[in-house]
Design an enzyme around this catalytic site. Structure first.
Site, PDB file in Angstrom:
ATOM      1  CG  HIS A 125      -0.472   2.132  -5.117  1.00  7.61           C
ATOM      2  ND1 HIS A 125      -1.884   2.735  -4.710  1.00  7.61           N
ATOM      3  CD2 HIS A 125      -0.768   2.573  -6.477  1.00  7.61           C
ATOM      4  CE1 HIS A 125      -2.512   3.328  -5.713  1.00  7.61           C
ATOM      5  NE2 HIS A 125      -1.765   2.913  -6.914  1.00  7.61           N
ATOM      6  CG  HIS A 159      -8.292  -8.845 -17.312  1.00 11.54           C
ATOM      7  ND1 HIS A 159      -8.668  -9.240 -18.611  1.00 11.54           N
ATOM      8  CD2 HIS A 159      -9.515  -8.686 -16.738  1.00 11.54           C
ATOM      9  CE1 HIS A 159      -9.703  -9.014 -18.923  1.00 11.54           C
ATOM     10  NE2 HIS A 159     -10.392  -8.637 -17.763  1.00 11.54           N
ATOM     11  CD  GLU A 211      -2.911   1.693   0.288  1.00 10.56           C
ATOM     12  OE1 GLU A 211      -3.473   2.611   0.357  1.00 10.56           O
ATOM     13  OE2 GLU A 211      -3.053   0.659  -0.446  1.00 10.56           O
ATOM     14  CG  HIS A 216     -16.885  -8.334 -16.379  1.00 12.16           C
ATOM     15  ND1 HIS A 216     -16.706  -6.990 -17.170  1.00 12.16           N
ATOM     16  CD2 HIS A 216     -15.712  -8.803 -16.154  1.00 12.16           C
ATOM     17  CE1 HIS A 216     -15.398  -6.854 -17.220  1.00 12.16           C
ATOM     18  NE2 HIS A 216     -14.662  -7.970 -16.798  1.00 12.16           N
TER      19      HIS A 216
END
Length: 330
Positions: free
Chosen positions: A76, A304, A73, A243
């Site tokens: 980032h 992805h 975290e 989706h």
């Protein structure tokens, strides 16, 4: 290449890194690795010394410190903070060069500031899905607009074919479909529904009788913590099925646009753009299928996410190239 152009290129590459690490942070369940913001358990970096770890435990007894998640975290956040500084520098440099405010640099600065706010809300609101989704979408929008900004500074990469304008409605349609599909994918991920269905082509037997549209798109406000999701299995399966159906629609529309662009374009530049869109679309579809077949392997899921960002970016570039040929600025 001027310093300004180099800085734009570097910022664009840095944004890719932030997107990849953001997906990695979410997919390793590290979004609340540090339960406060902008620090971590009240410190500027992840605490390791015994006395600091005791303080951290006292401050957040409900969320014990897990160092690997906390570092995911915080790294980032460090990278995202650096991105904000880079875009701020671009804004100042461009403003000093032009002696006026222009739309795109101003929009980039506004979006990155809003992204920082969304990043804070993601933590302080306990991974509220609508906030997580907004954080994802605005990150992708920022990446796409940075690519347009880069293109504006490189006239040799600009489209010169005026006759492509009739393709603009189809280009916009492809862009909208991809954006909506990314939003649906983000909603799937934010609600931990990526593995709600593990059979192909749609879901397990009887899925159509268990659809729960109202719950699937309810904001579910009022919970203290949304980690690992608060929806029922039926609601998660509903999102997941939609989706998958969206993926088929997206593949059809974008493939048709890429084919039409390739056939109509006369320059190698625009033909290669069409080929790039088709290739990225195929890779993205394949990664989506592999997420299901292999039960969401981390590297595949991160890819992805990243390839989806690039597909959106390429379609934004295609729309811009077709709408504004010959290097005319916004």
């Amino acid at each position: 290449m001027t310093l300004h152009k180099k800085l734009i290129t570097f910022t664009l590459c840095w944004t890719m890194l932030v997107i990849i690490l953001g997906a990695y942070t979410r997919l390793t369940d590290a979004g609340l690795g540090c339960p406060d913001w902008p620090g971590c358990y009240g410190f500027l970096k992840v605490p390791h010394k015994a006395e600091k770890m005791e303080i951290a435990a006292a401050r957040f007894p409900e969320r014990p410190l897990e160092h690997h998640k906390a570092w995911n975290e915080m790294i980032h956040r460090y990278l995202a903070g650096t991105l904000g500084l880079l875009i701020g520098a671009l804004f100042v440099i461009y403003w000093r060069q032009q002696k006026r405010l222009t739309a795109l640099p101003t929009a980039l600065l506004g979006i990155v500031i809003f992204q920082a706010t969304l990043g804070a809300w993601t933590v302080t609101m306990g991974l509220l899905p609508i906030v997580v989704l907004a954080h994802l979408l605005f990150g992708f929008i920022l990446f796409s607009l940075l690519a347009v900004f880069w293109l504006q500074q490189h006239p040799s990469w600009r489209n010169t074919e005026q006759h492509l304008r009739p393709l603009l409605p189809l280009a916009y349609a492809a862009l909208i479909v991809v954006f909506l599909q990314i939003a649906l994918g983000g909603w799937t991920a934010a609600n931990y529904a990526a593995l709600a269905c593990i059979d192909l082509p749609l879901c397990e037997a009887g899925w159509s009788s268990r659809l729960a549209f109202a719950e699937a798109f309810d904001l579910h406000l009022g919970h203290d913590d949304y980690e690992y999701g608060v929806m029922s299995q039926d609601a998660r399966a509903t999102i997941h099925v939609l989706h998958r159906l969206g993926a088929v629609i997206t593949f059809s529309v974008v493939a048709w646009f890429a084919w039409r662009l390739y056939r109509v374009a006369q320059t190698q530049l625009m033909q290669r753009l069409a080929q790039a869109i088709a290739l990225v679309l195929l890779v993205q579809f394949t990664l989506g299928v592999l997420n299901i077949v292999l039960h969401l392997p981390l590297a595949n899921a991160v890819a992805h996410n990243f390839v989806g960002a690039n597909l959106l970016m390429l379609l934004v570039i295609a729309c811009y190239q077709i709408r504004k040929p010959q290097g005319r600025e916004v």
